[in-house]
Design an enzyme around this catalytic site. Structure first.
Site, PDB file in Angstrom:
ATOM      1  N   CYS A  93       1.155 -22.598  84.326  1.00 38.98           N
ATOM      2  CA  CYS A  93       2.175 -22.725  83.279  1.00 38.98           C
ATOM      3  C   CYS A  93       1.726 -23.628  82.124  1.00 38.98           C
ATOM      4  CB  CYS A  93       3.488 -23.179  83.898  1.00 38.98           C
ATOM      5  SG  CYS A  93       4.917 -22.662  82.958  1.00 38.98           S
ATOM      6  N   ARG A 127      14.191 -18.030  78.255  1.00 42.73           N
ATOM      7  CA  ARG A 127      13.387 -18.710  79.296  1.00 42.73           C
ATOM      8  C   ARG A 127      13.284 -17.756  80.476  1.00 42.73           C
ATOM      9  NH1 ARG A 127      11.071 -23.331  81.097  1.00 42.73           N
ATOM     10  NH2 ARG A 127      11.100 -24.158  78.970  1.00 42.73           N
ATOM     11  N   HIS A 189       4.584 -20.985  89.801  1.00 37.22           N
ATOM     12  CA  HIS A 189       4.882 -22.250  90.473  1.00 37.22           C
ATOM     13  C   HIS A 189       5.226 -21.972  91.935  1.00 37.22           C
ATOM     14  CE1 HIS A 189       5.158 -24.693  86.819  1.00 37.22           C
ATOM     15  NE2 HIS A 189       5.857 -23.746  86.247  1.00 37.22           N
TER      16      HIS A 189
END
Ligand code: GLN
Length: 240
Positions: A93, A127, A189
């Protein structure tokens, strides 16, 4: 034999459980009888020459500002040289974004990257948050994403894989992540590596291989890792 793990910016770039990647690298090396050392590389710290595998985790826009500055000049060049010399890298990320040419956040000036990956990231209005499954040369990788950055690969960039579930690099072209030599960047993640042991072992073997001696890691009993992978896969497919 010793494995040195260079942990880039552990106090600045370490969100959503990303430190678990460093623990997985060290533990899977130790389970093979290797001596694993974790070398933190913070703001202002030099890049140790003996790093076999780098880890560069995720971070919020404001943390990326100081990290971007710190990576300009000799330090970023040292990381690039290490990867060109065969060192392995996992970047997730925010760390992944700063290994490209630049990251343009919503507010403020564009943040310069080090150009290890031929890509540019621009903050989008939406997002992307959710479980992800990516089909790659390492098999399907599972994780979760939480980013507003939209990453666009350049002509010299090779994607890590194709998105099966989730949004990936930009939610449009179906790609996720990027690869260059033994470096892998992605938006996964989780942390990623405990549930994806094949990628963990590839990073360890690739990093050790930079010294020229081929490394054959003996197999481990991955029943628990595979169960975690299957559970994450089931959850991703069910909640898509
Ligand atoms: N700040 C970047 C973004 O929002 C990276 C976030 C992260 O590392 N999860 O896209």
């Amino acid at each position: 034999m010793k494995l040195t793990i260079g942990w880039l910016y552990p106090s600045k770039m370490n969100i959503y459980g990303d430190r678990g990647n460093v623990l997985a690298l060290a533990q899977r090396a130790r389970w093979r009888g290797l001596d694993a050392e974790i070398a933190p590389i913070g703001l202002g710290d030099p890049v140790p020459r003996e790093v076999d595998v780098f880890f560069f985790g995720g971070g919020q826009d404001q943390e990326q500002v100081s990290v971007s500055r710190d990576l300009q000049g000799p330090k970023g060049q040292a990381v690039k040289d290490a990867v060109e010399g065969g060192a392995a890298m996992l970047a997730v990320c925010g760390g992944y974004q700063l290994l490209g040419h630049e990251y343009r956040p919503h507010d403020g000036e564009p943040l310069l990257g080090i150009g290890l990956f031929d890509l540019v990231t621009v903050a989008g209005r939406e997002r992307f948050i959710g479980n992800v499954v990516v089909d790659t040369d390492f098999g399907p990788l599972v994780g979760f994403e939480n980013h507003s950055g939209l990453t666009h690969l350049g002509p010299n960039a090779r994607p890590l894989g194709r998105v099966r579930v989730g949004r990936g690099n930009n939610g449009r072209d179906g790609t996720e992540g990027a690869r260059h030599r033994n470096a892998v960047g992605c938006y996964l993640h989780g942390s990623l590596l405990p549930k994806n042991p094949r990628l963990t072992d590839w990073l360890i073997a690739s990093g050790l291989g930079r010294r020229g001696d081929g490394v054959d890691l003996p197999p481990l009993n991955d029943a628990m890792e595979q169960a975690a992978h299957a559970a994450a896969m089931e959850r991703a497919v069910r909640t898509r």
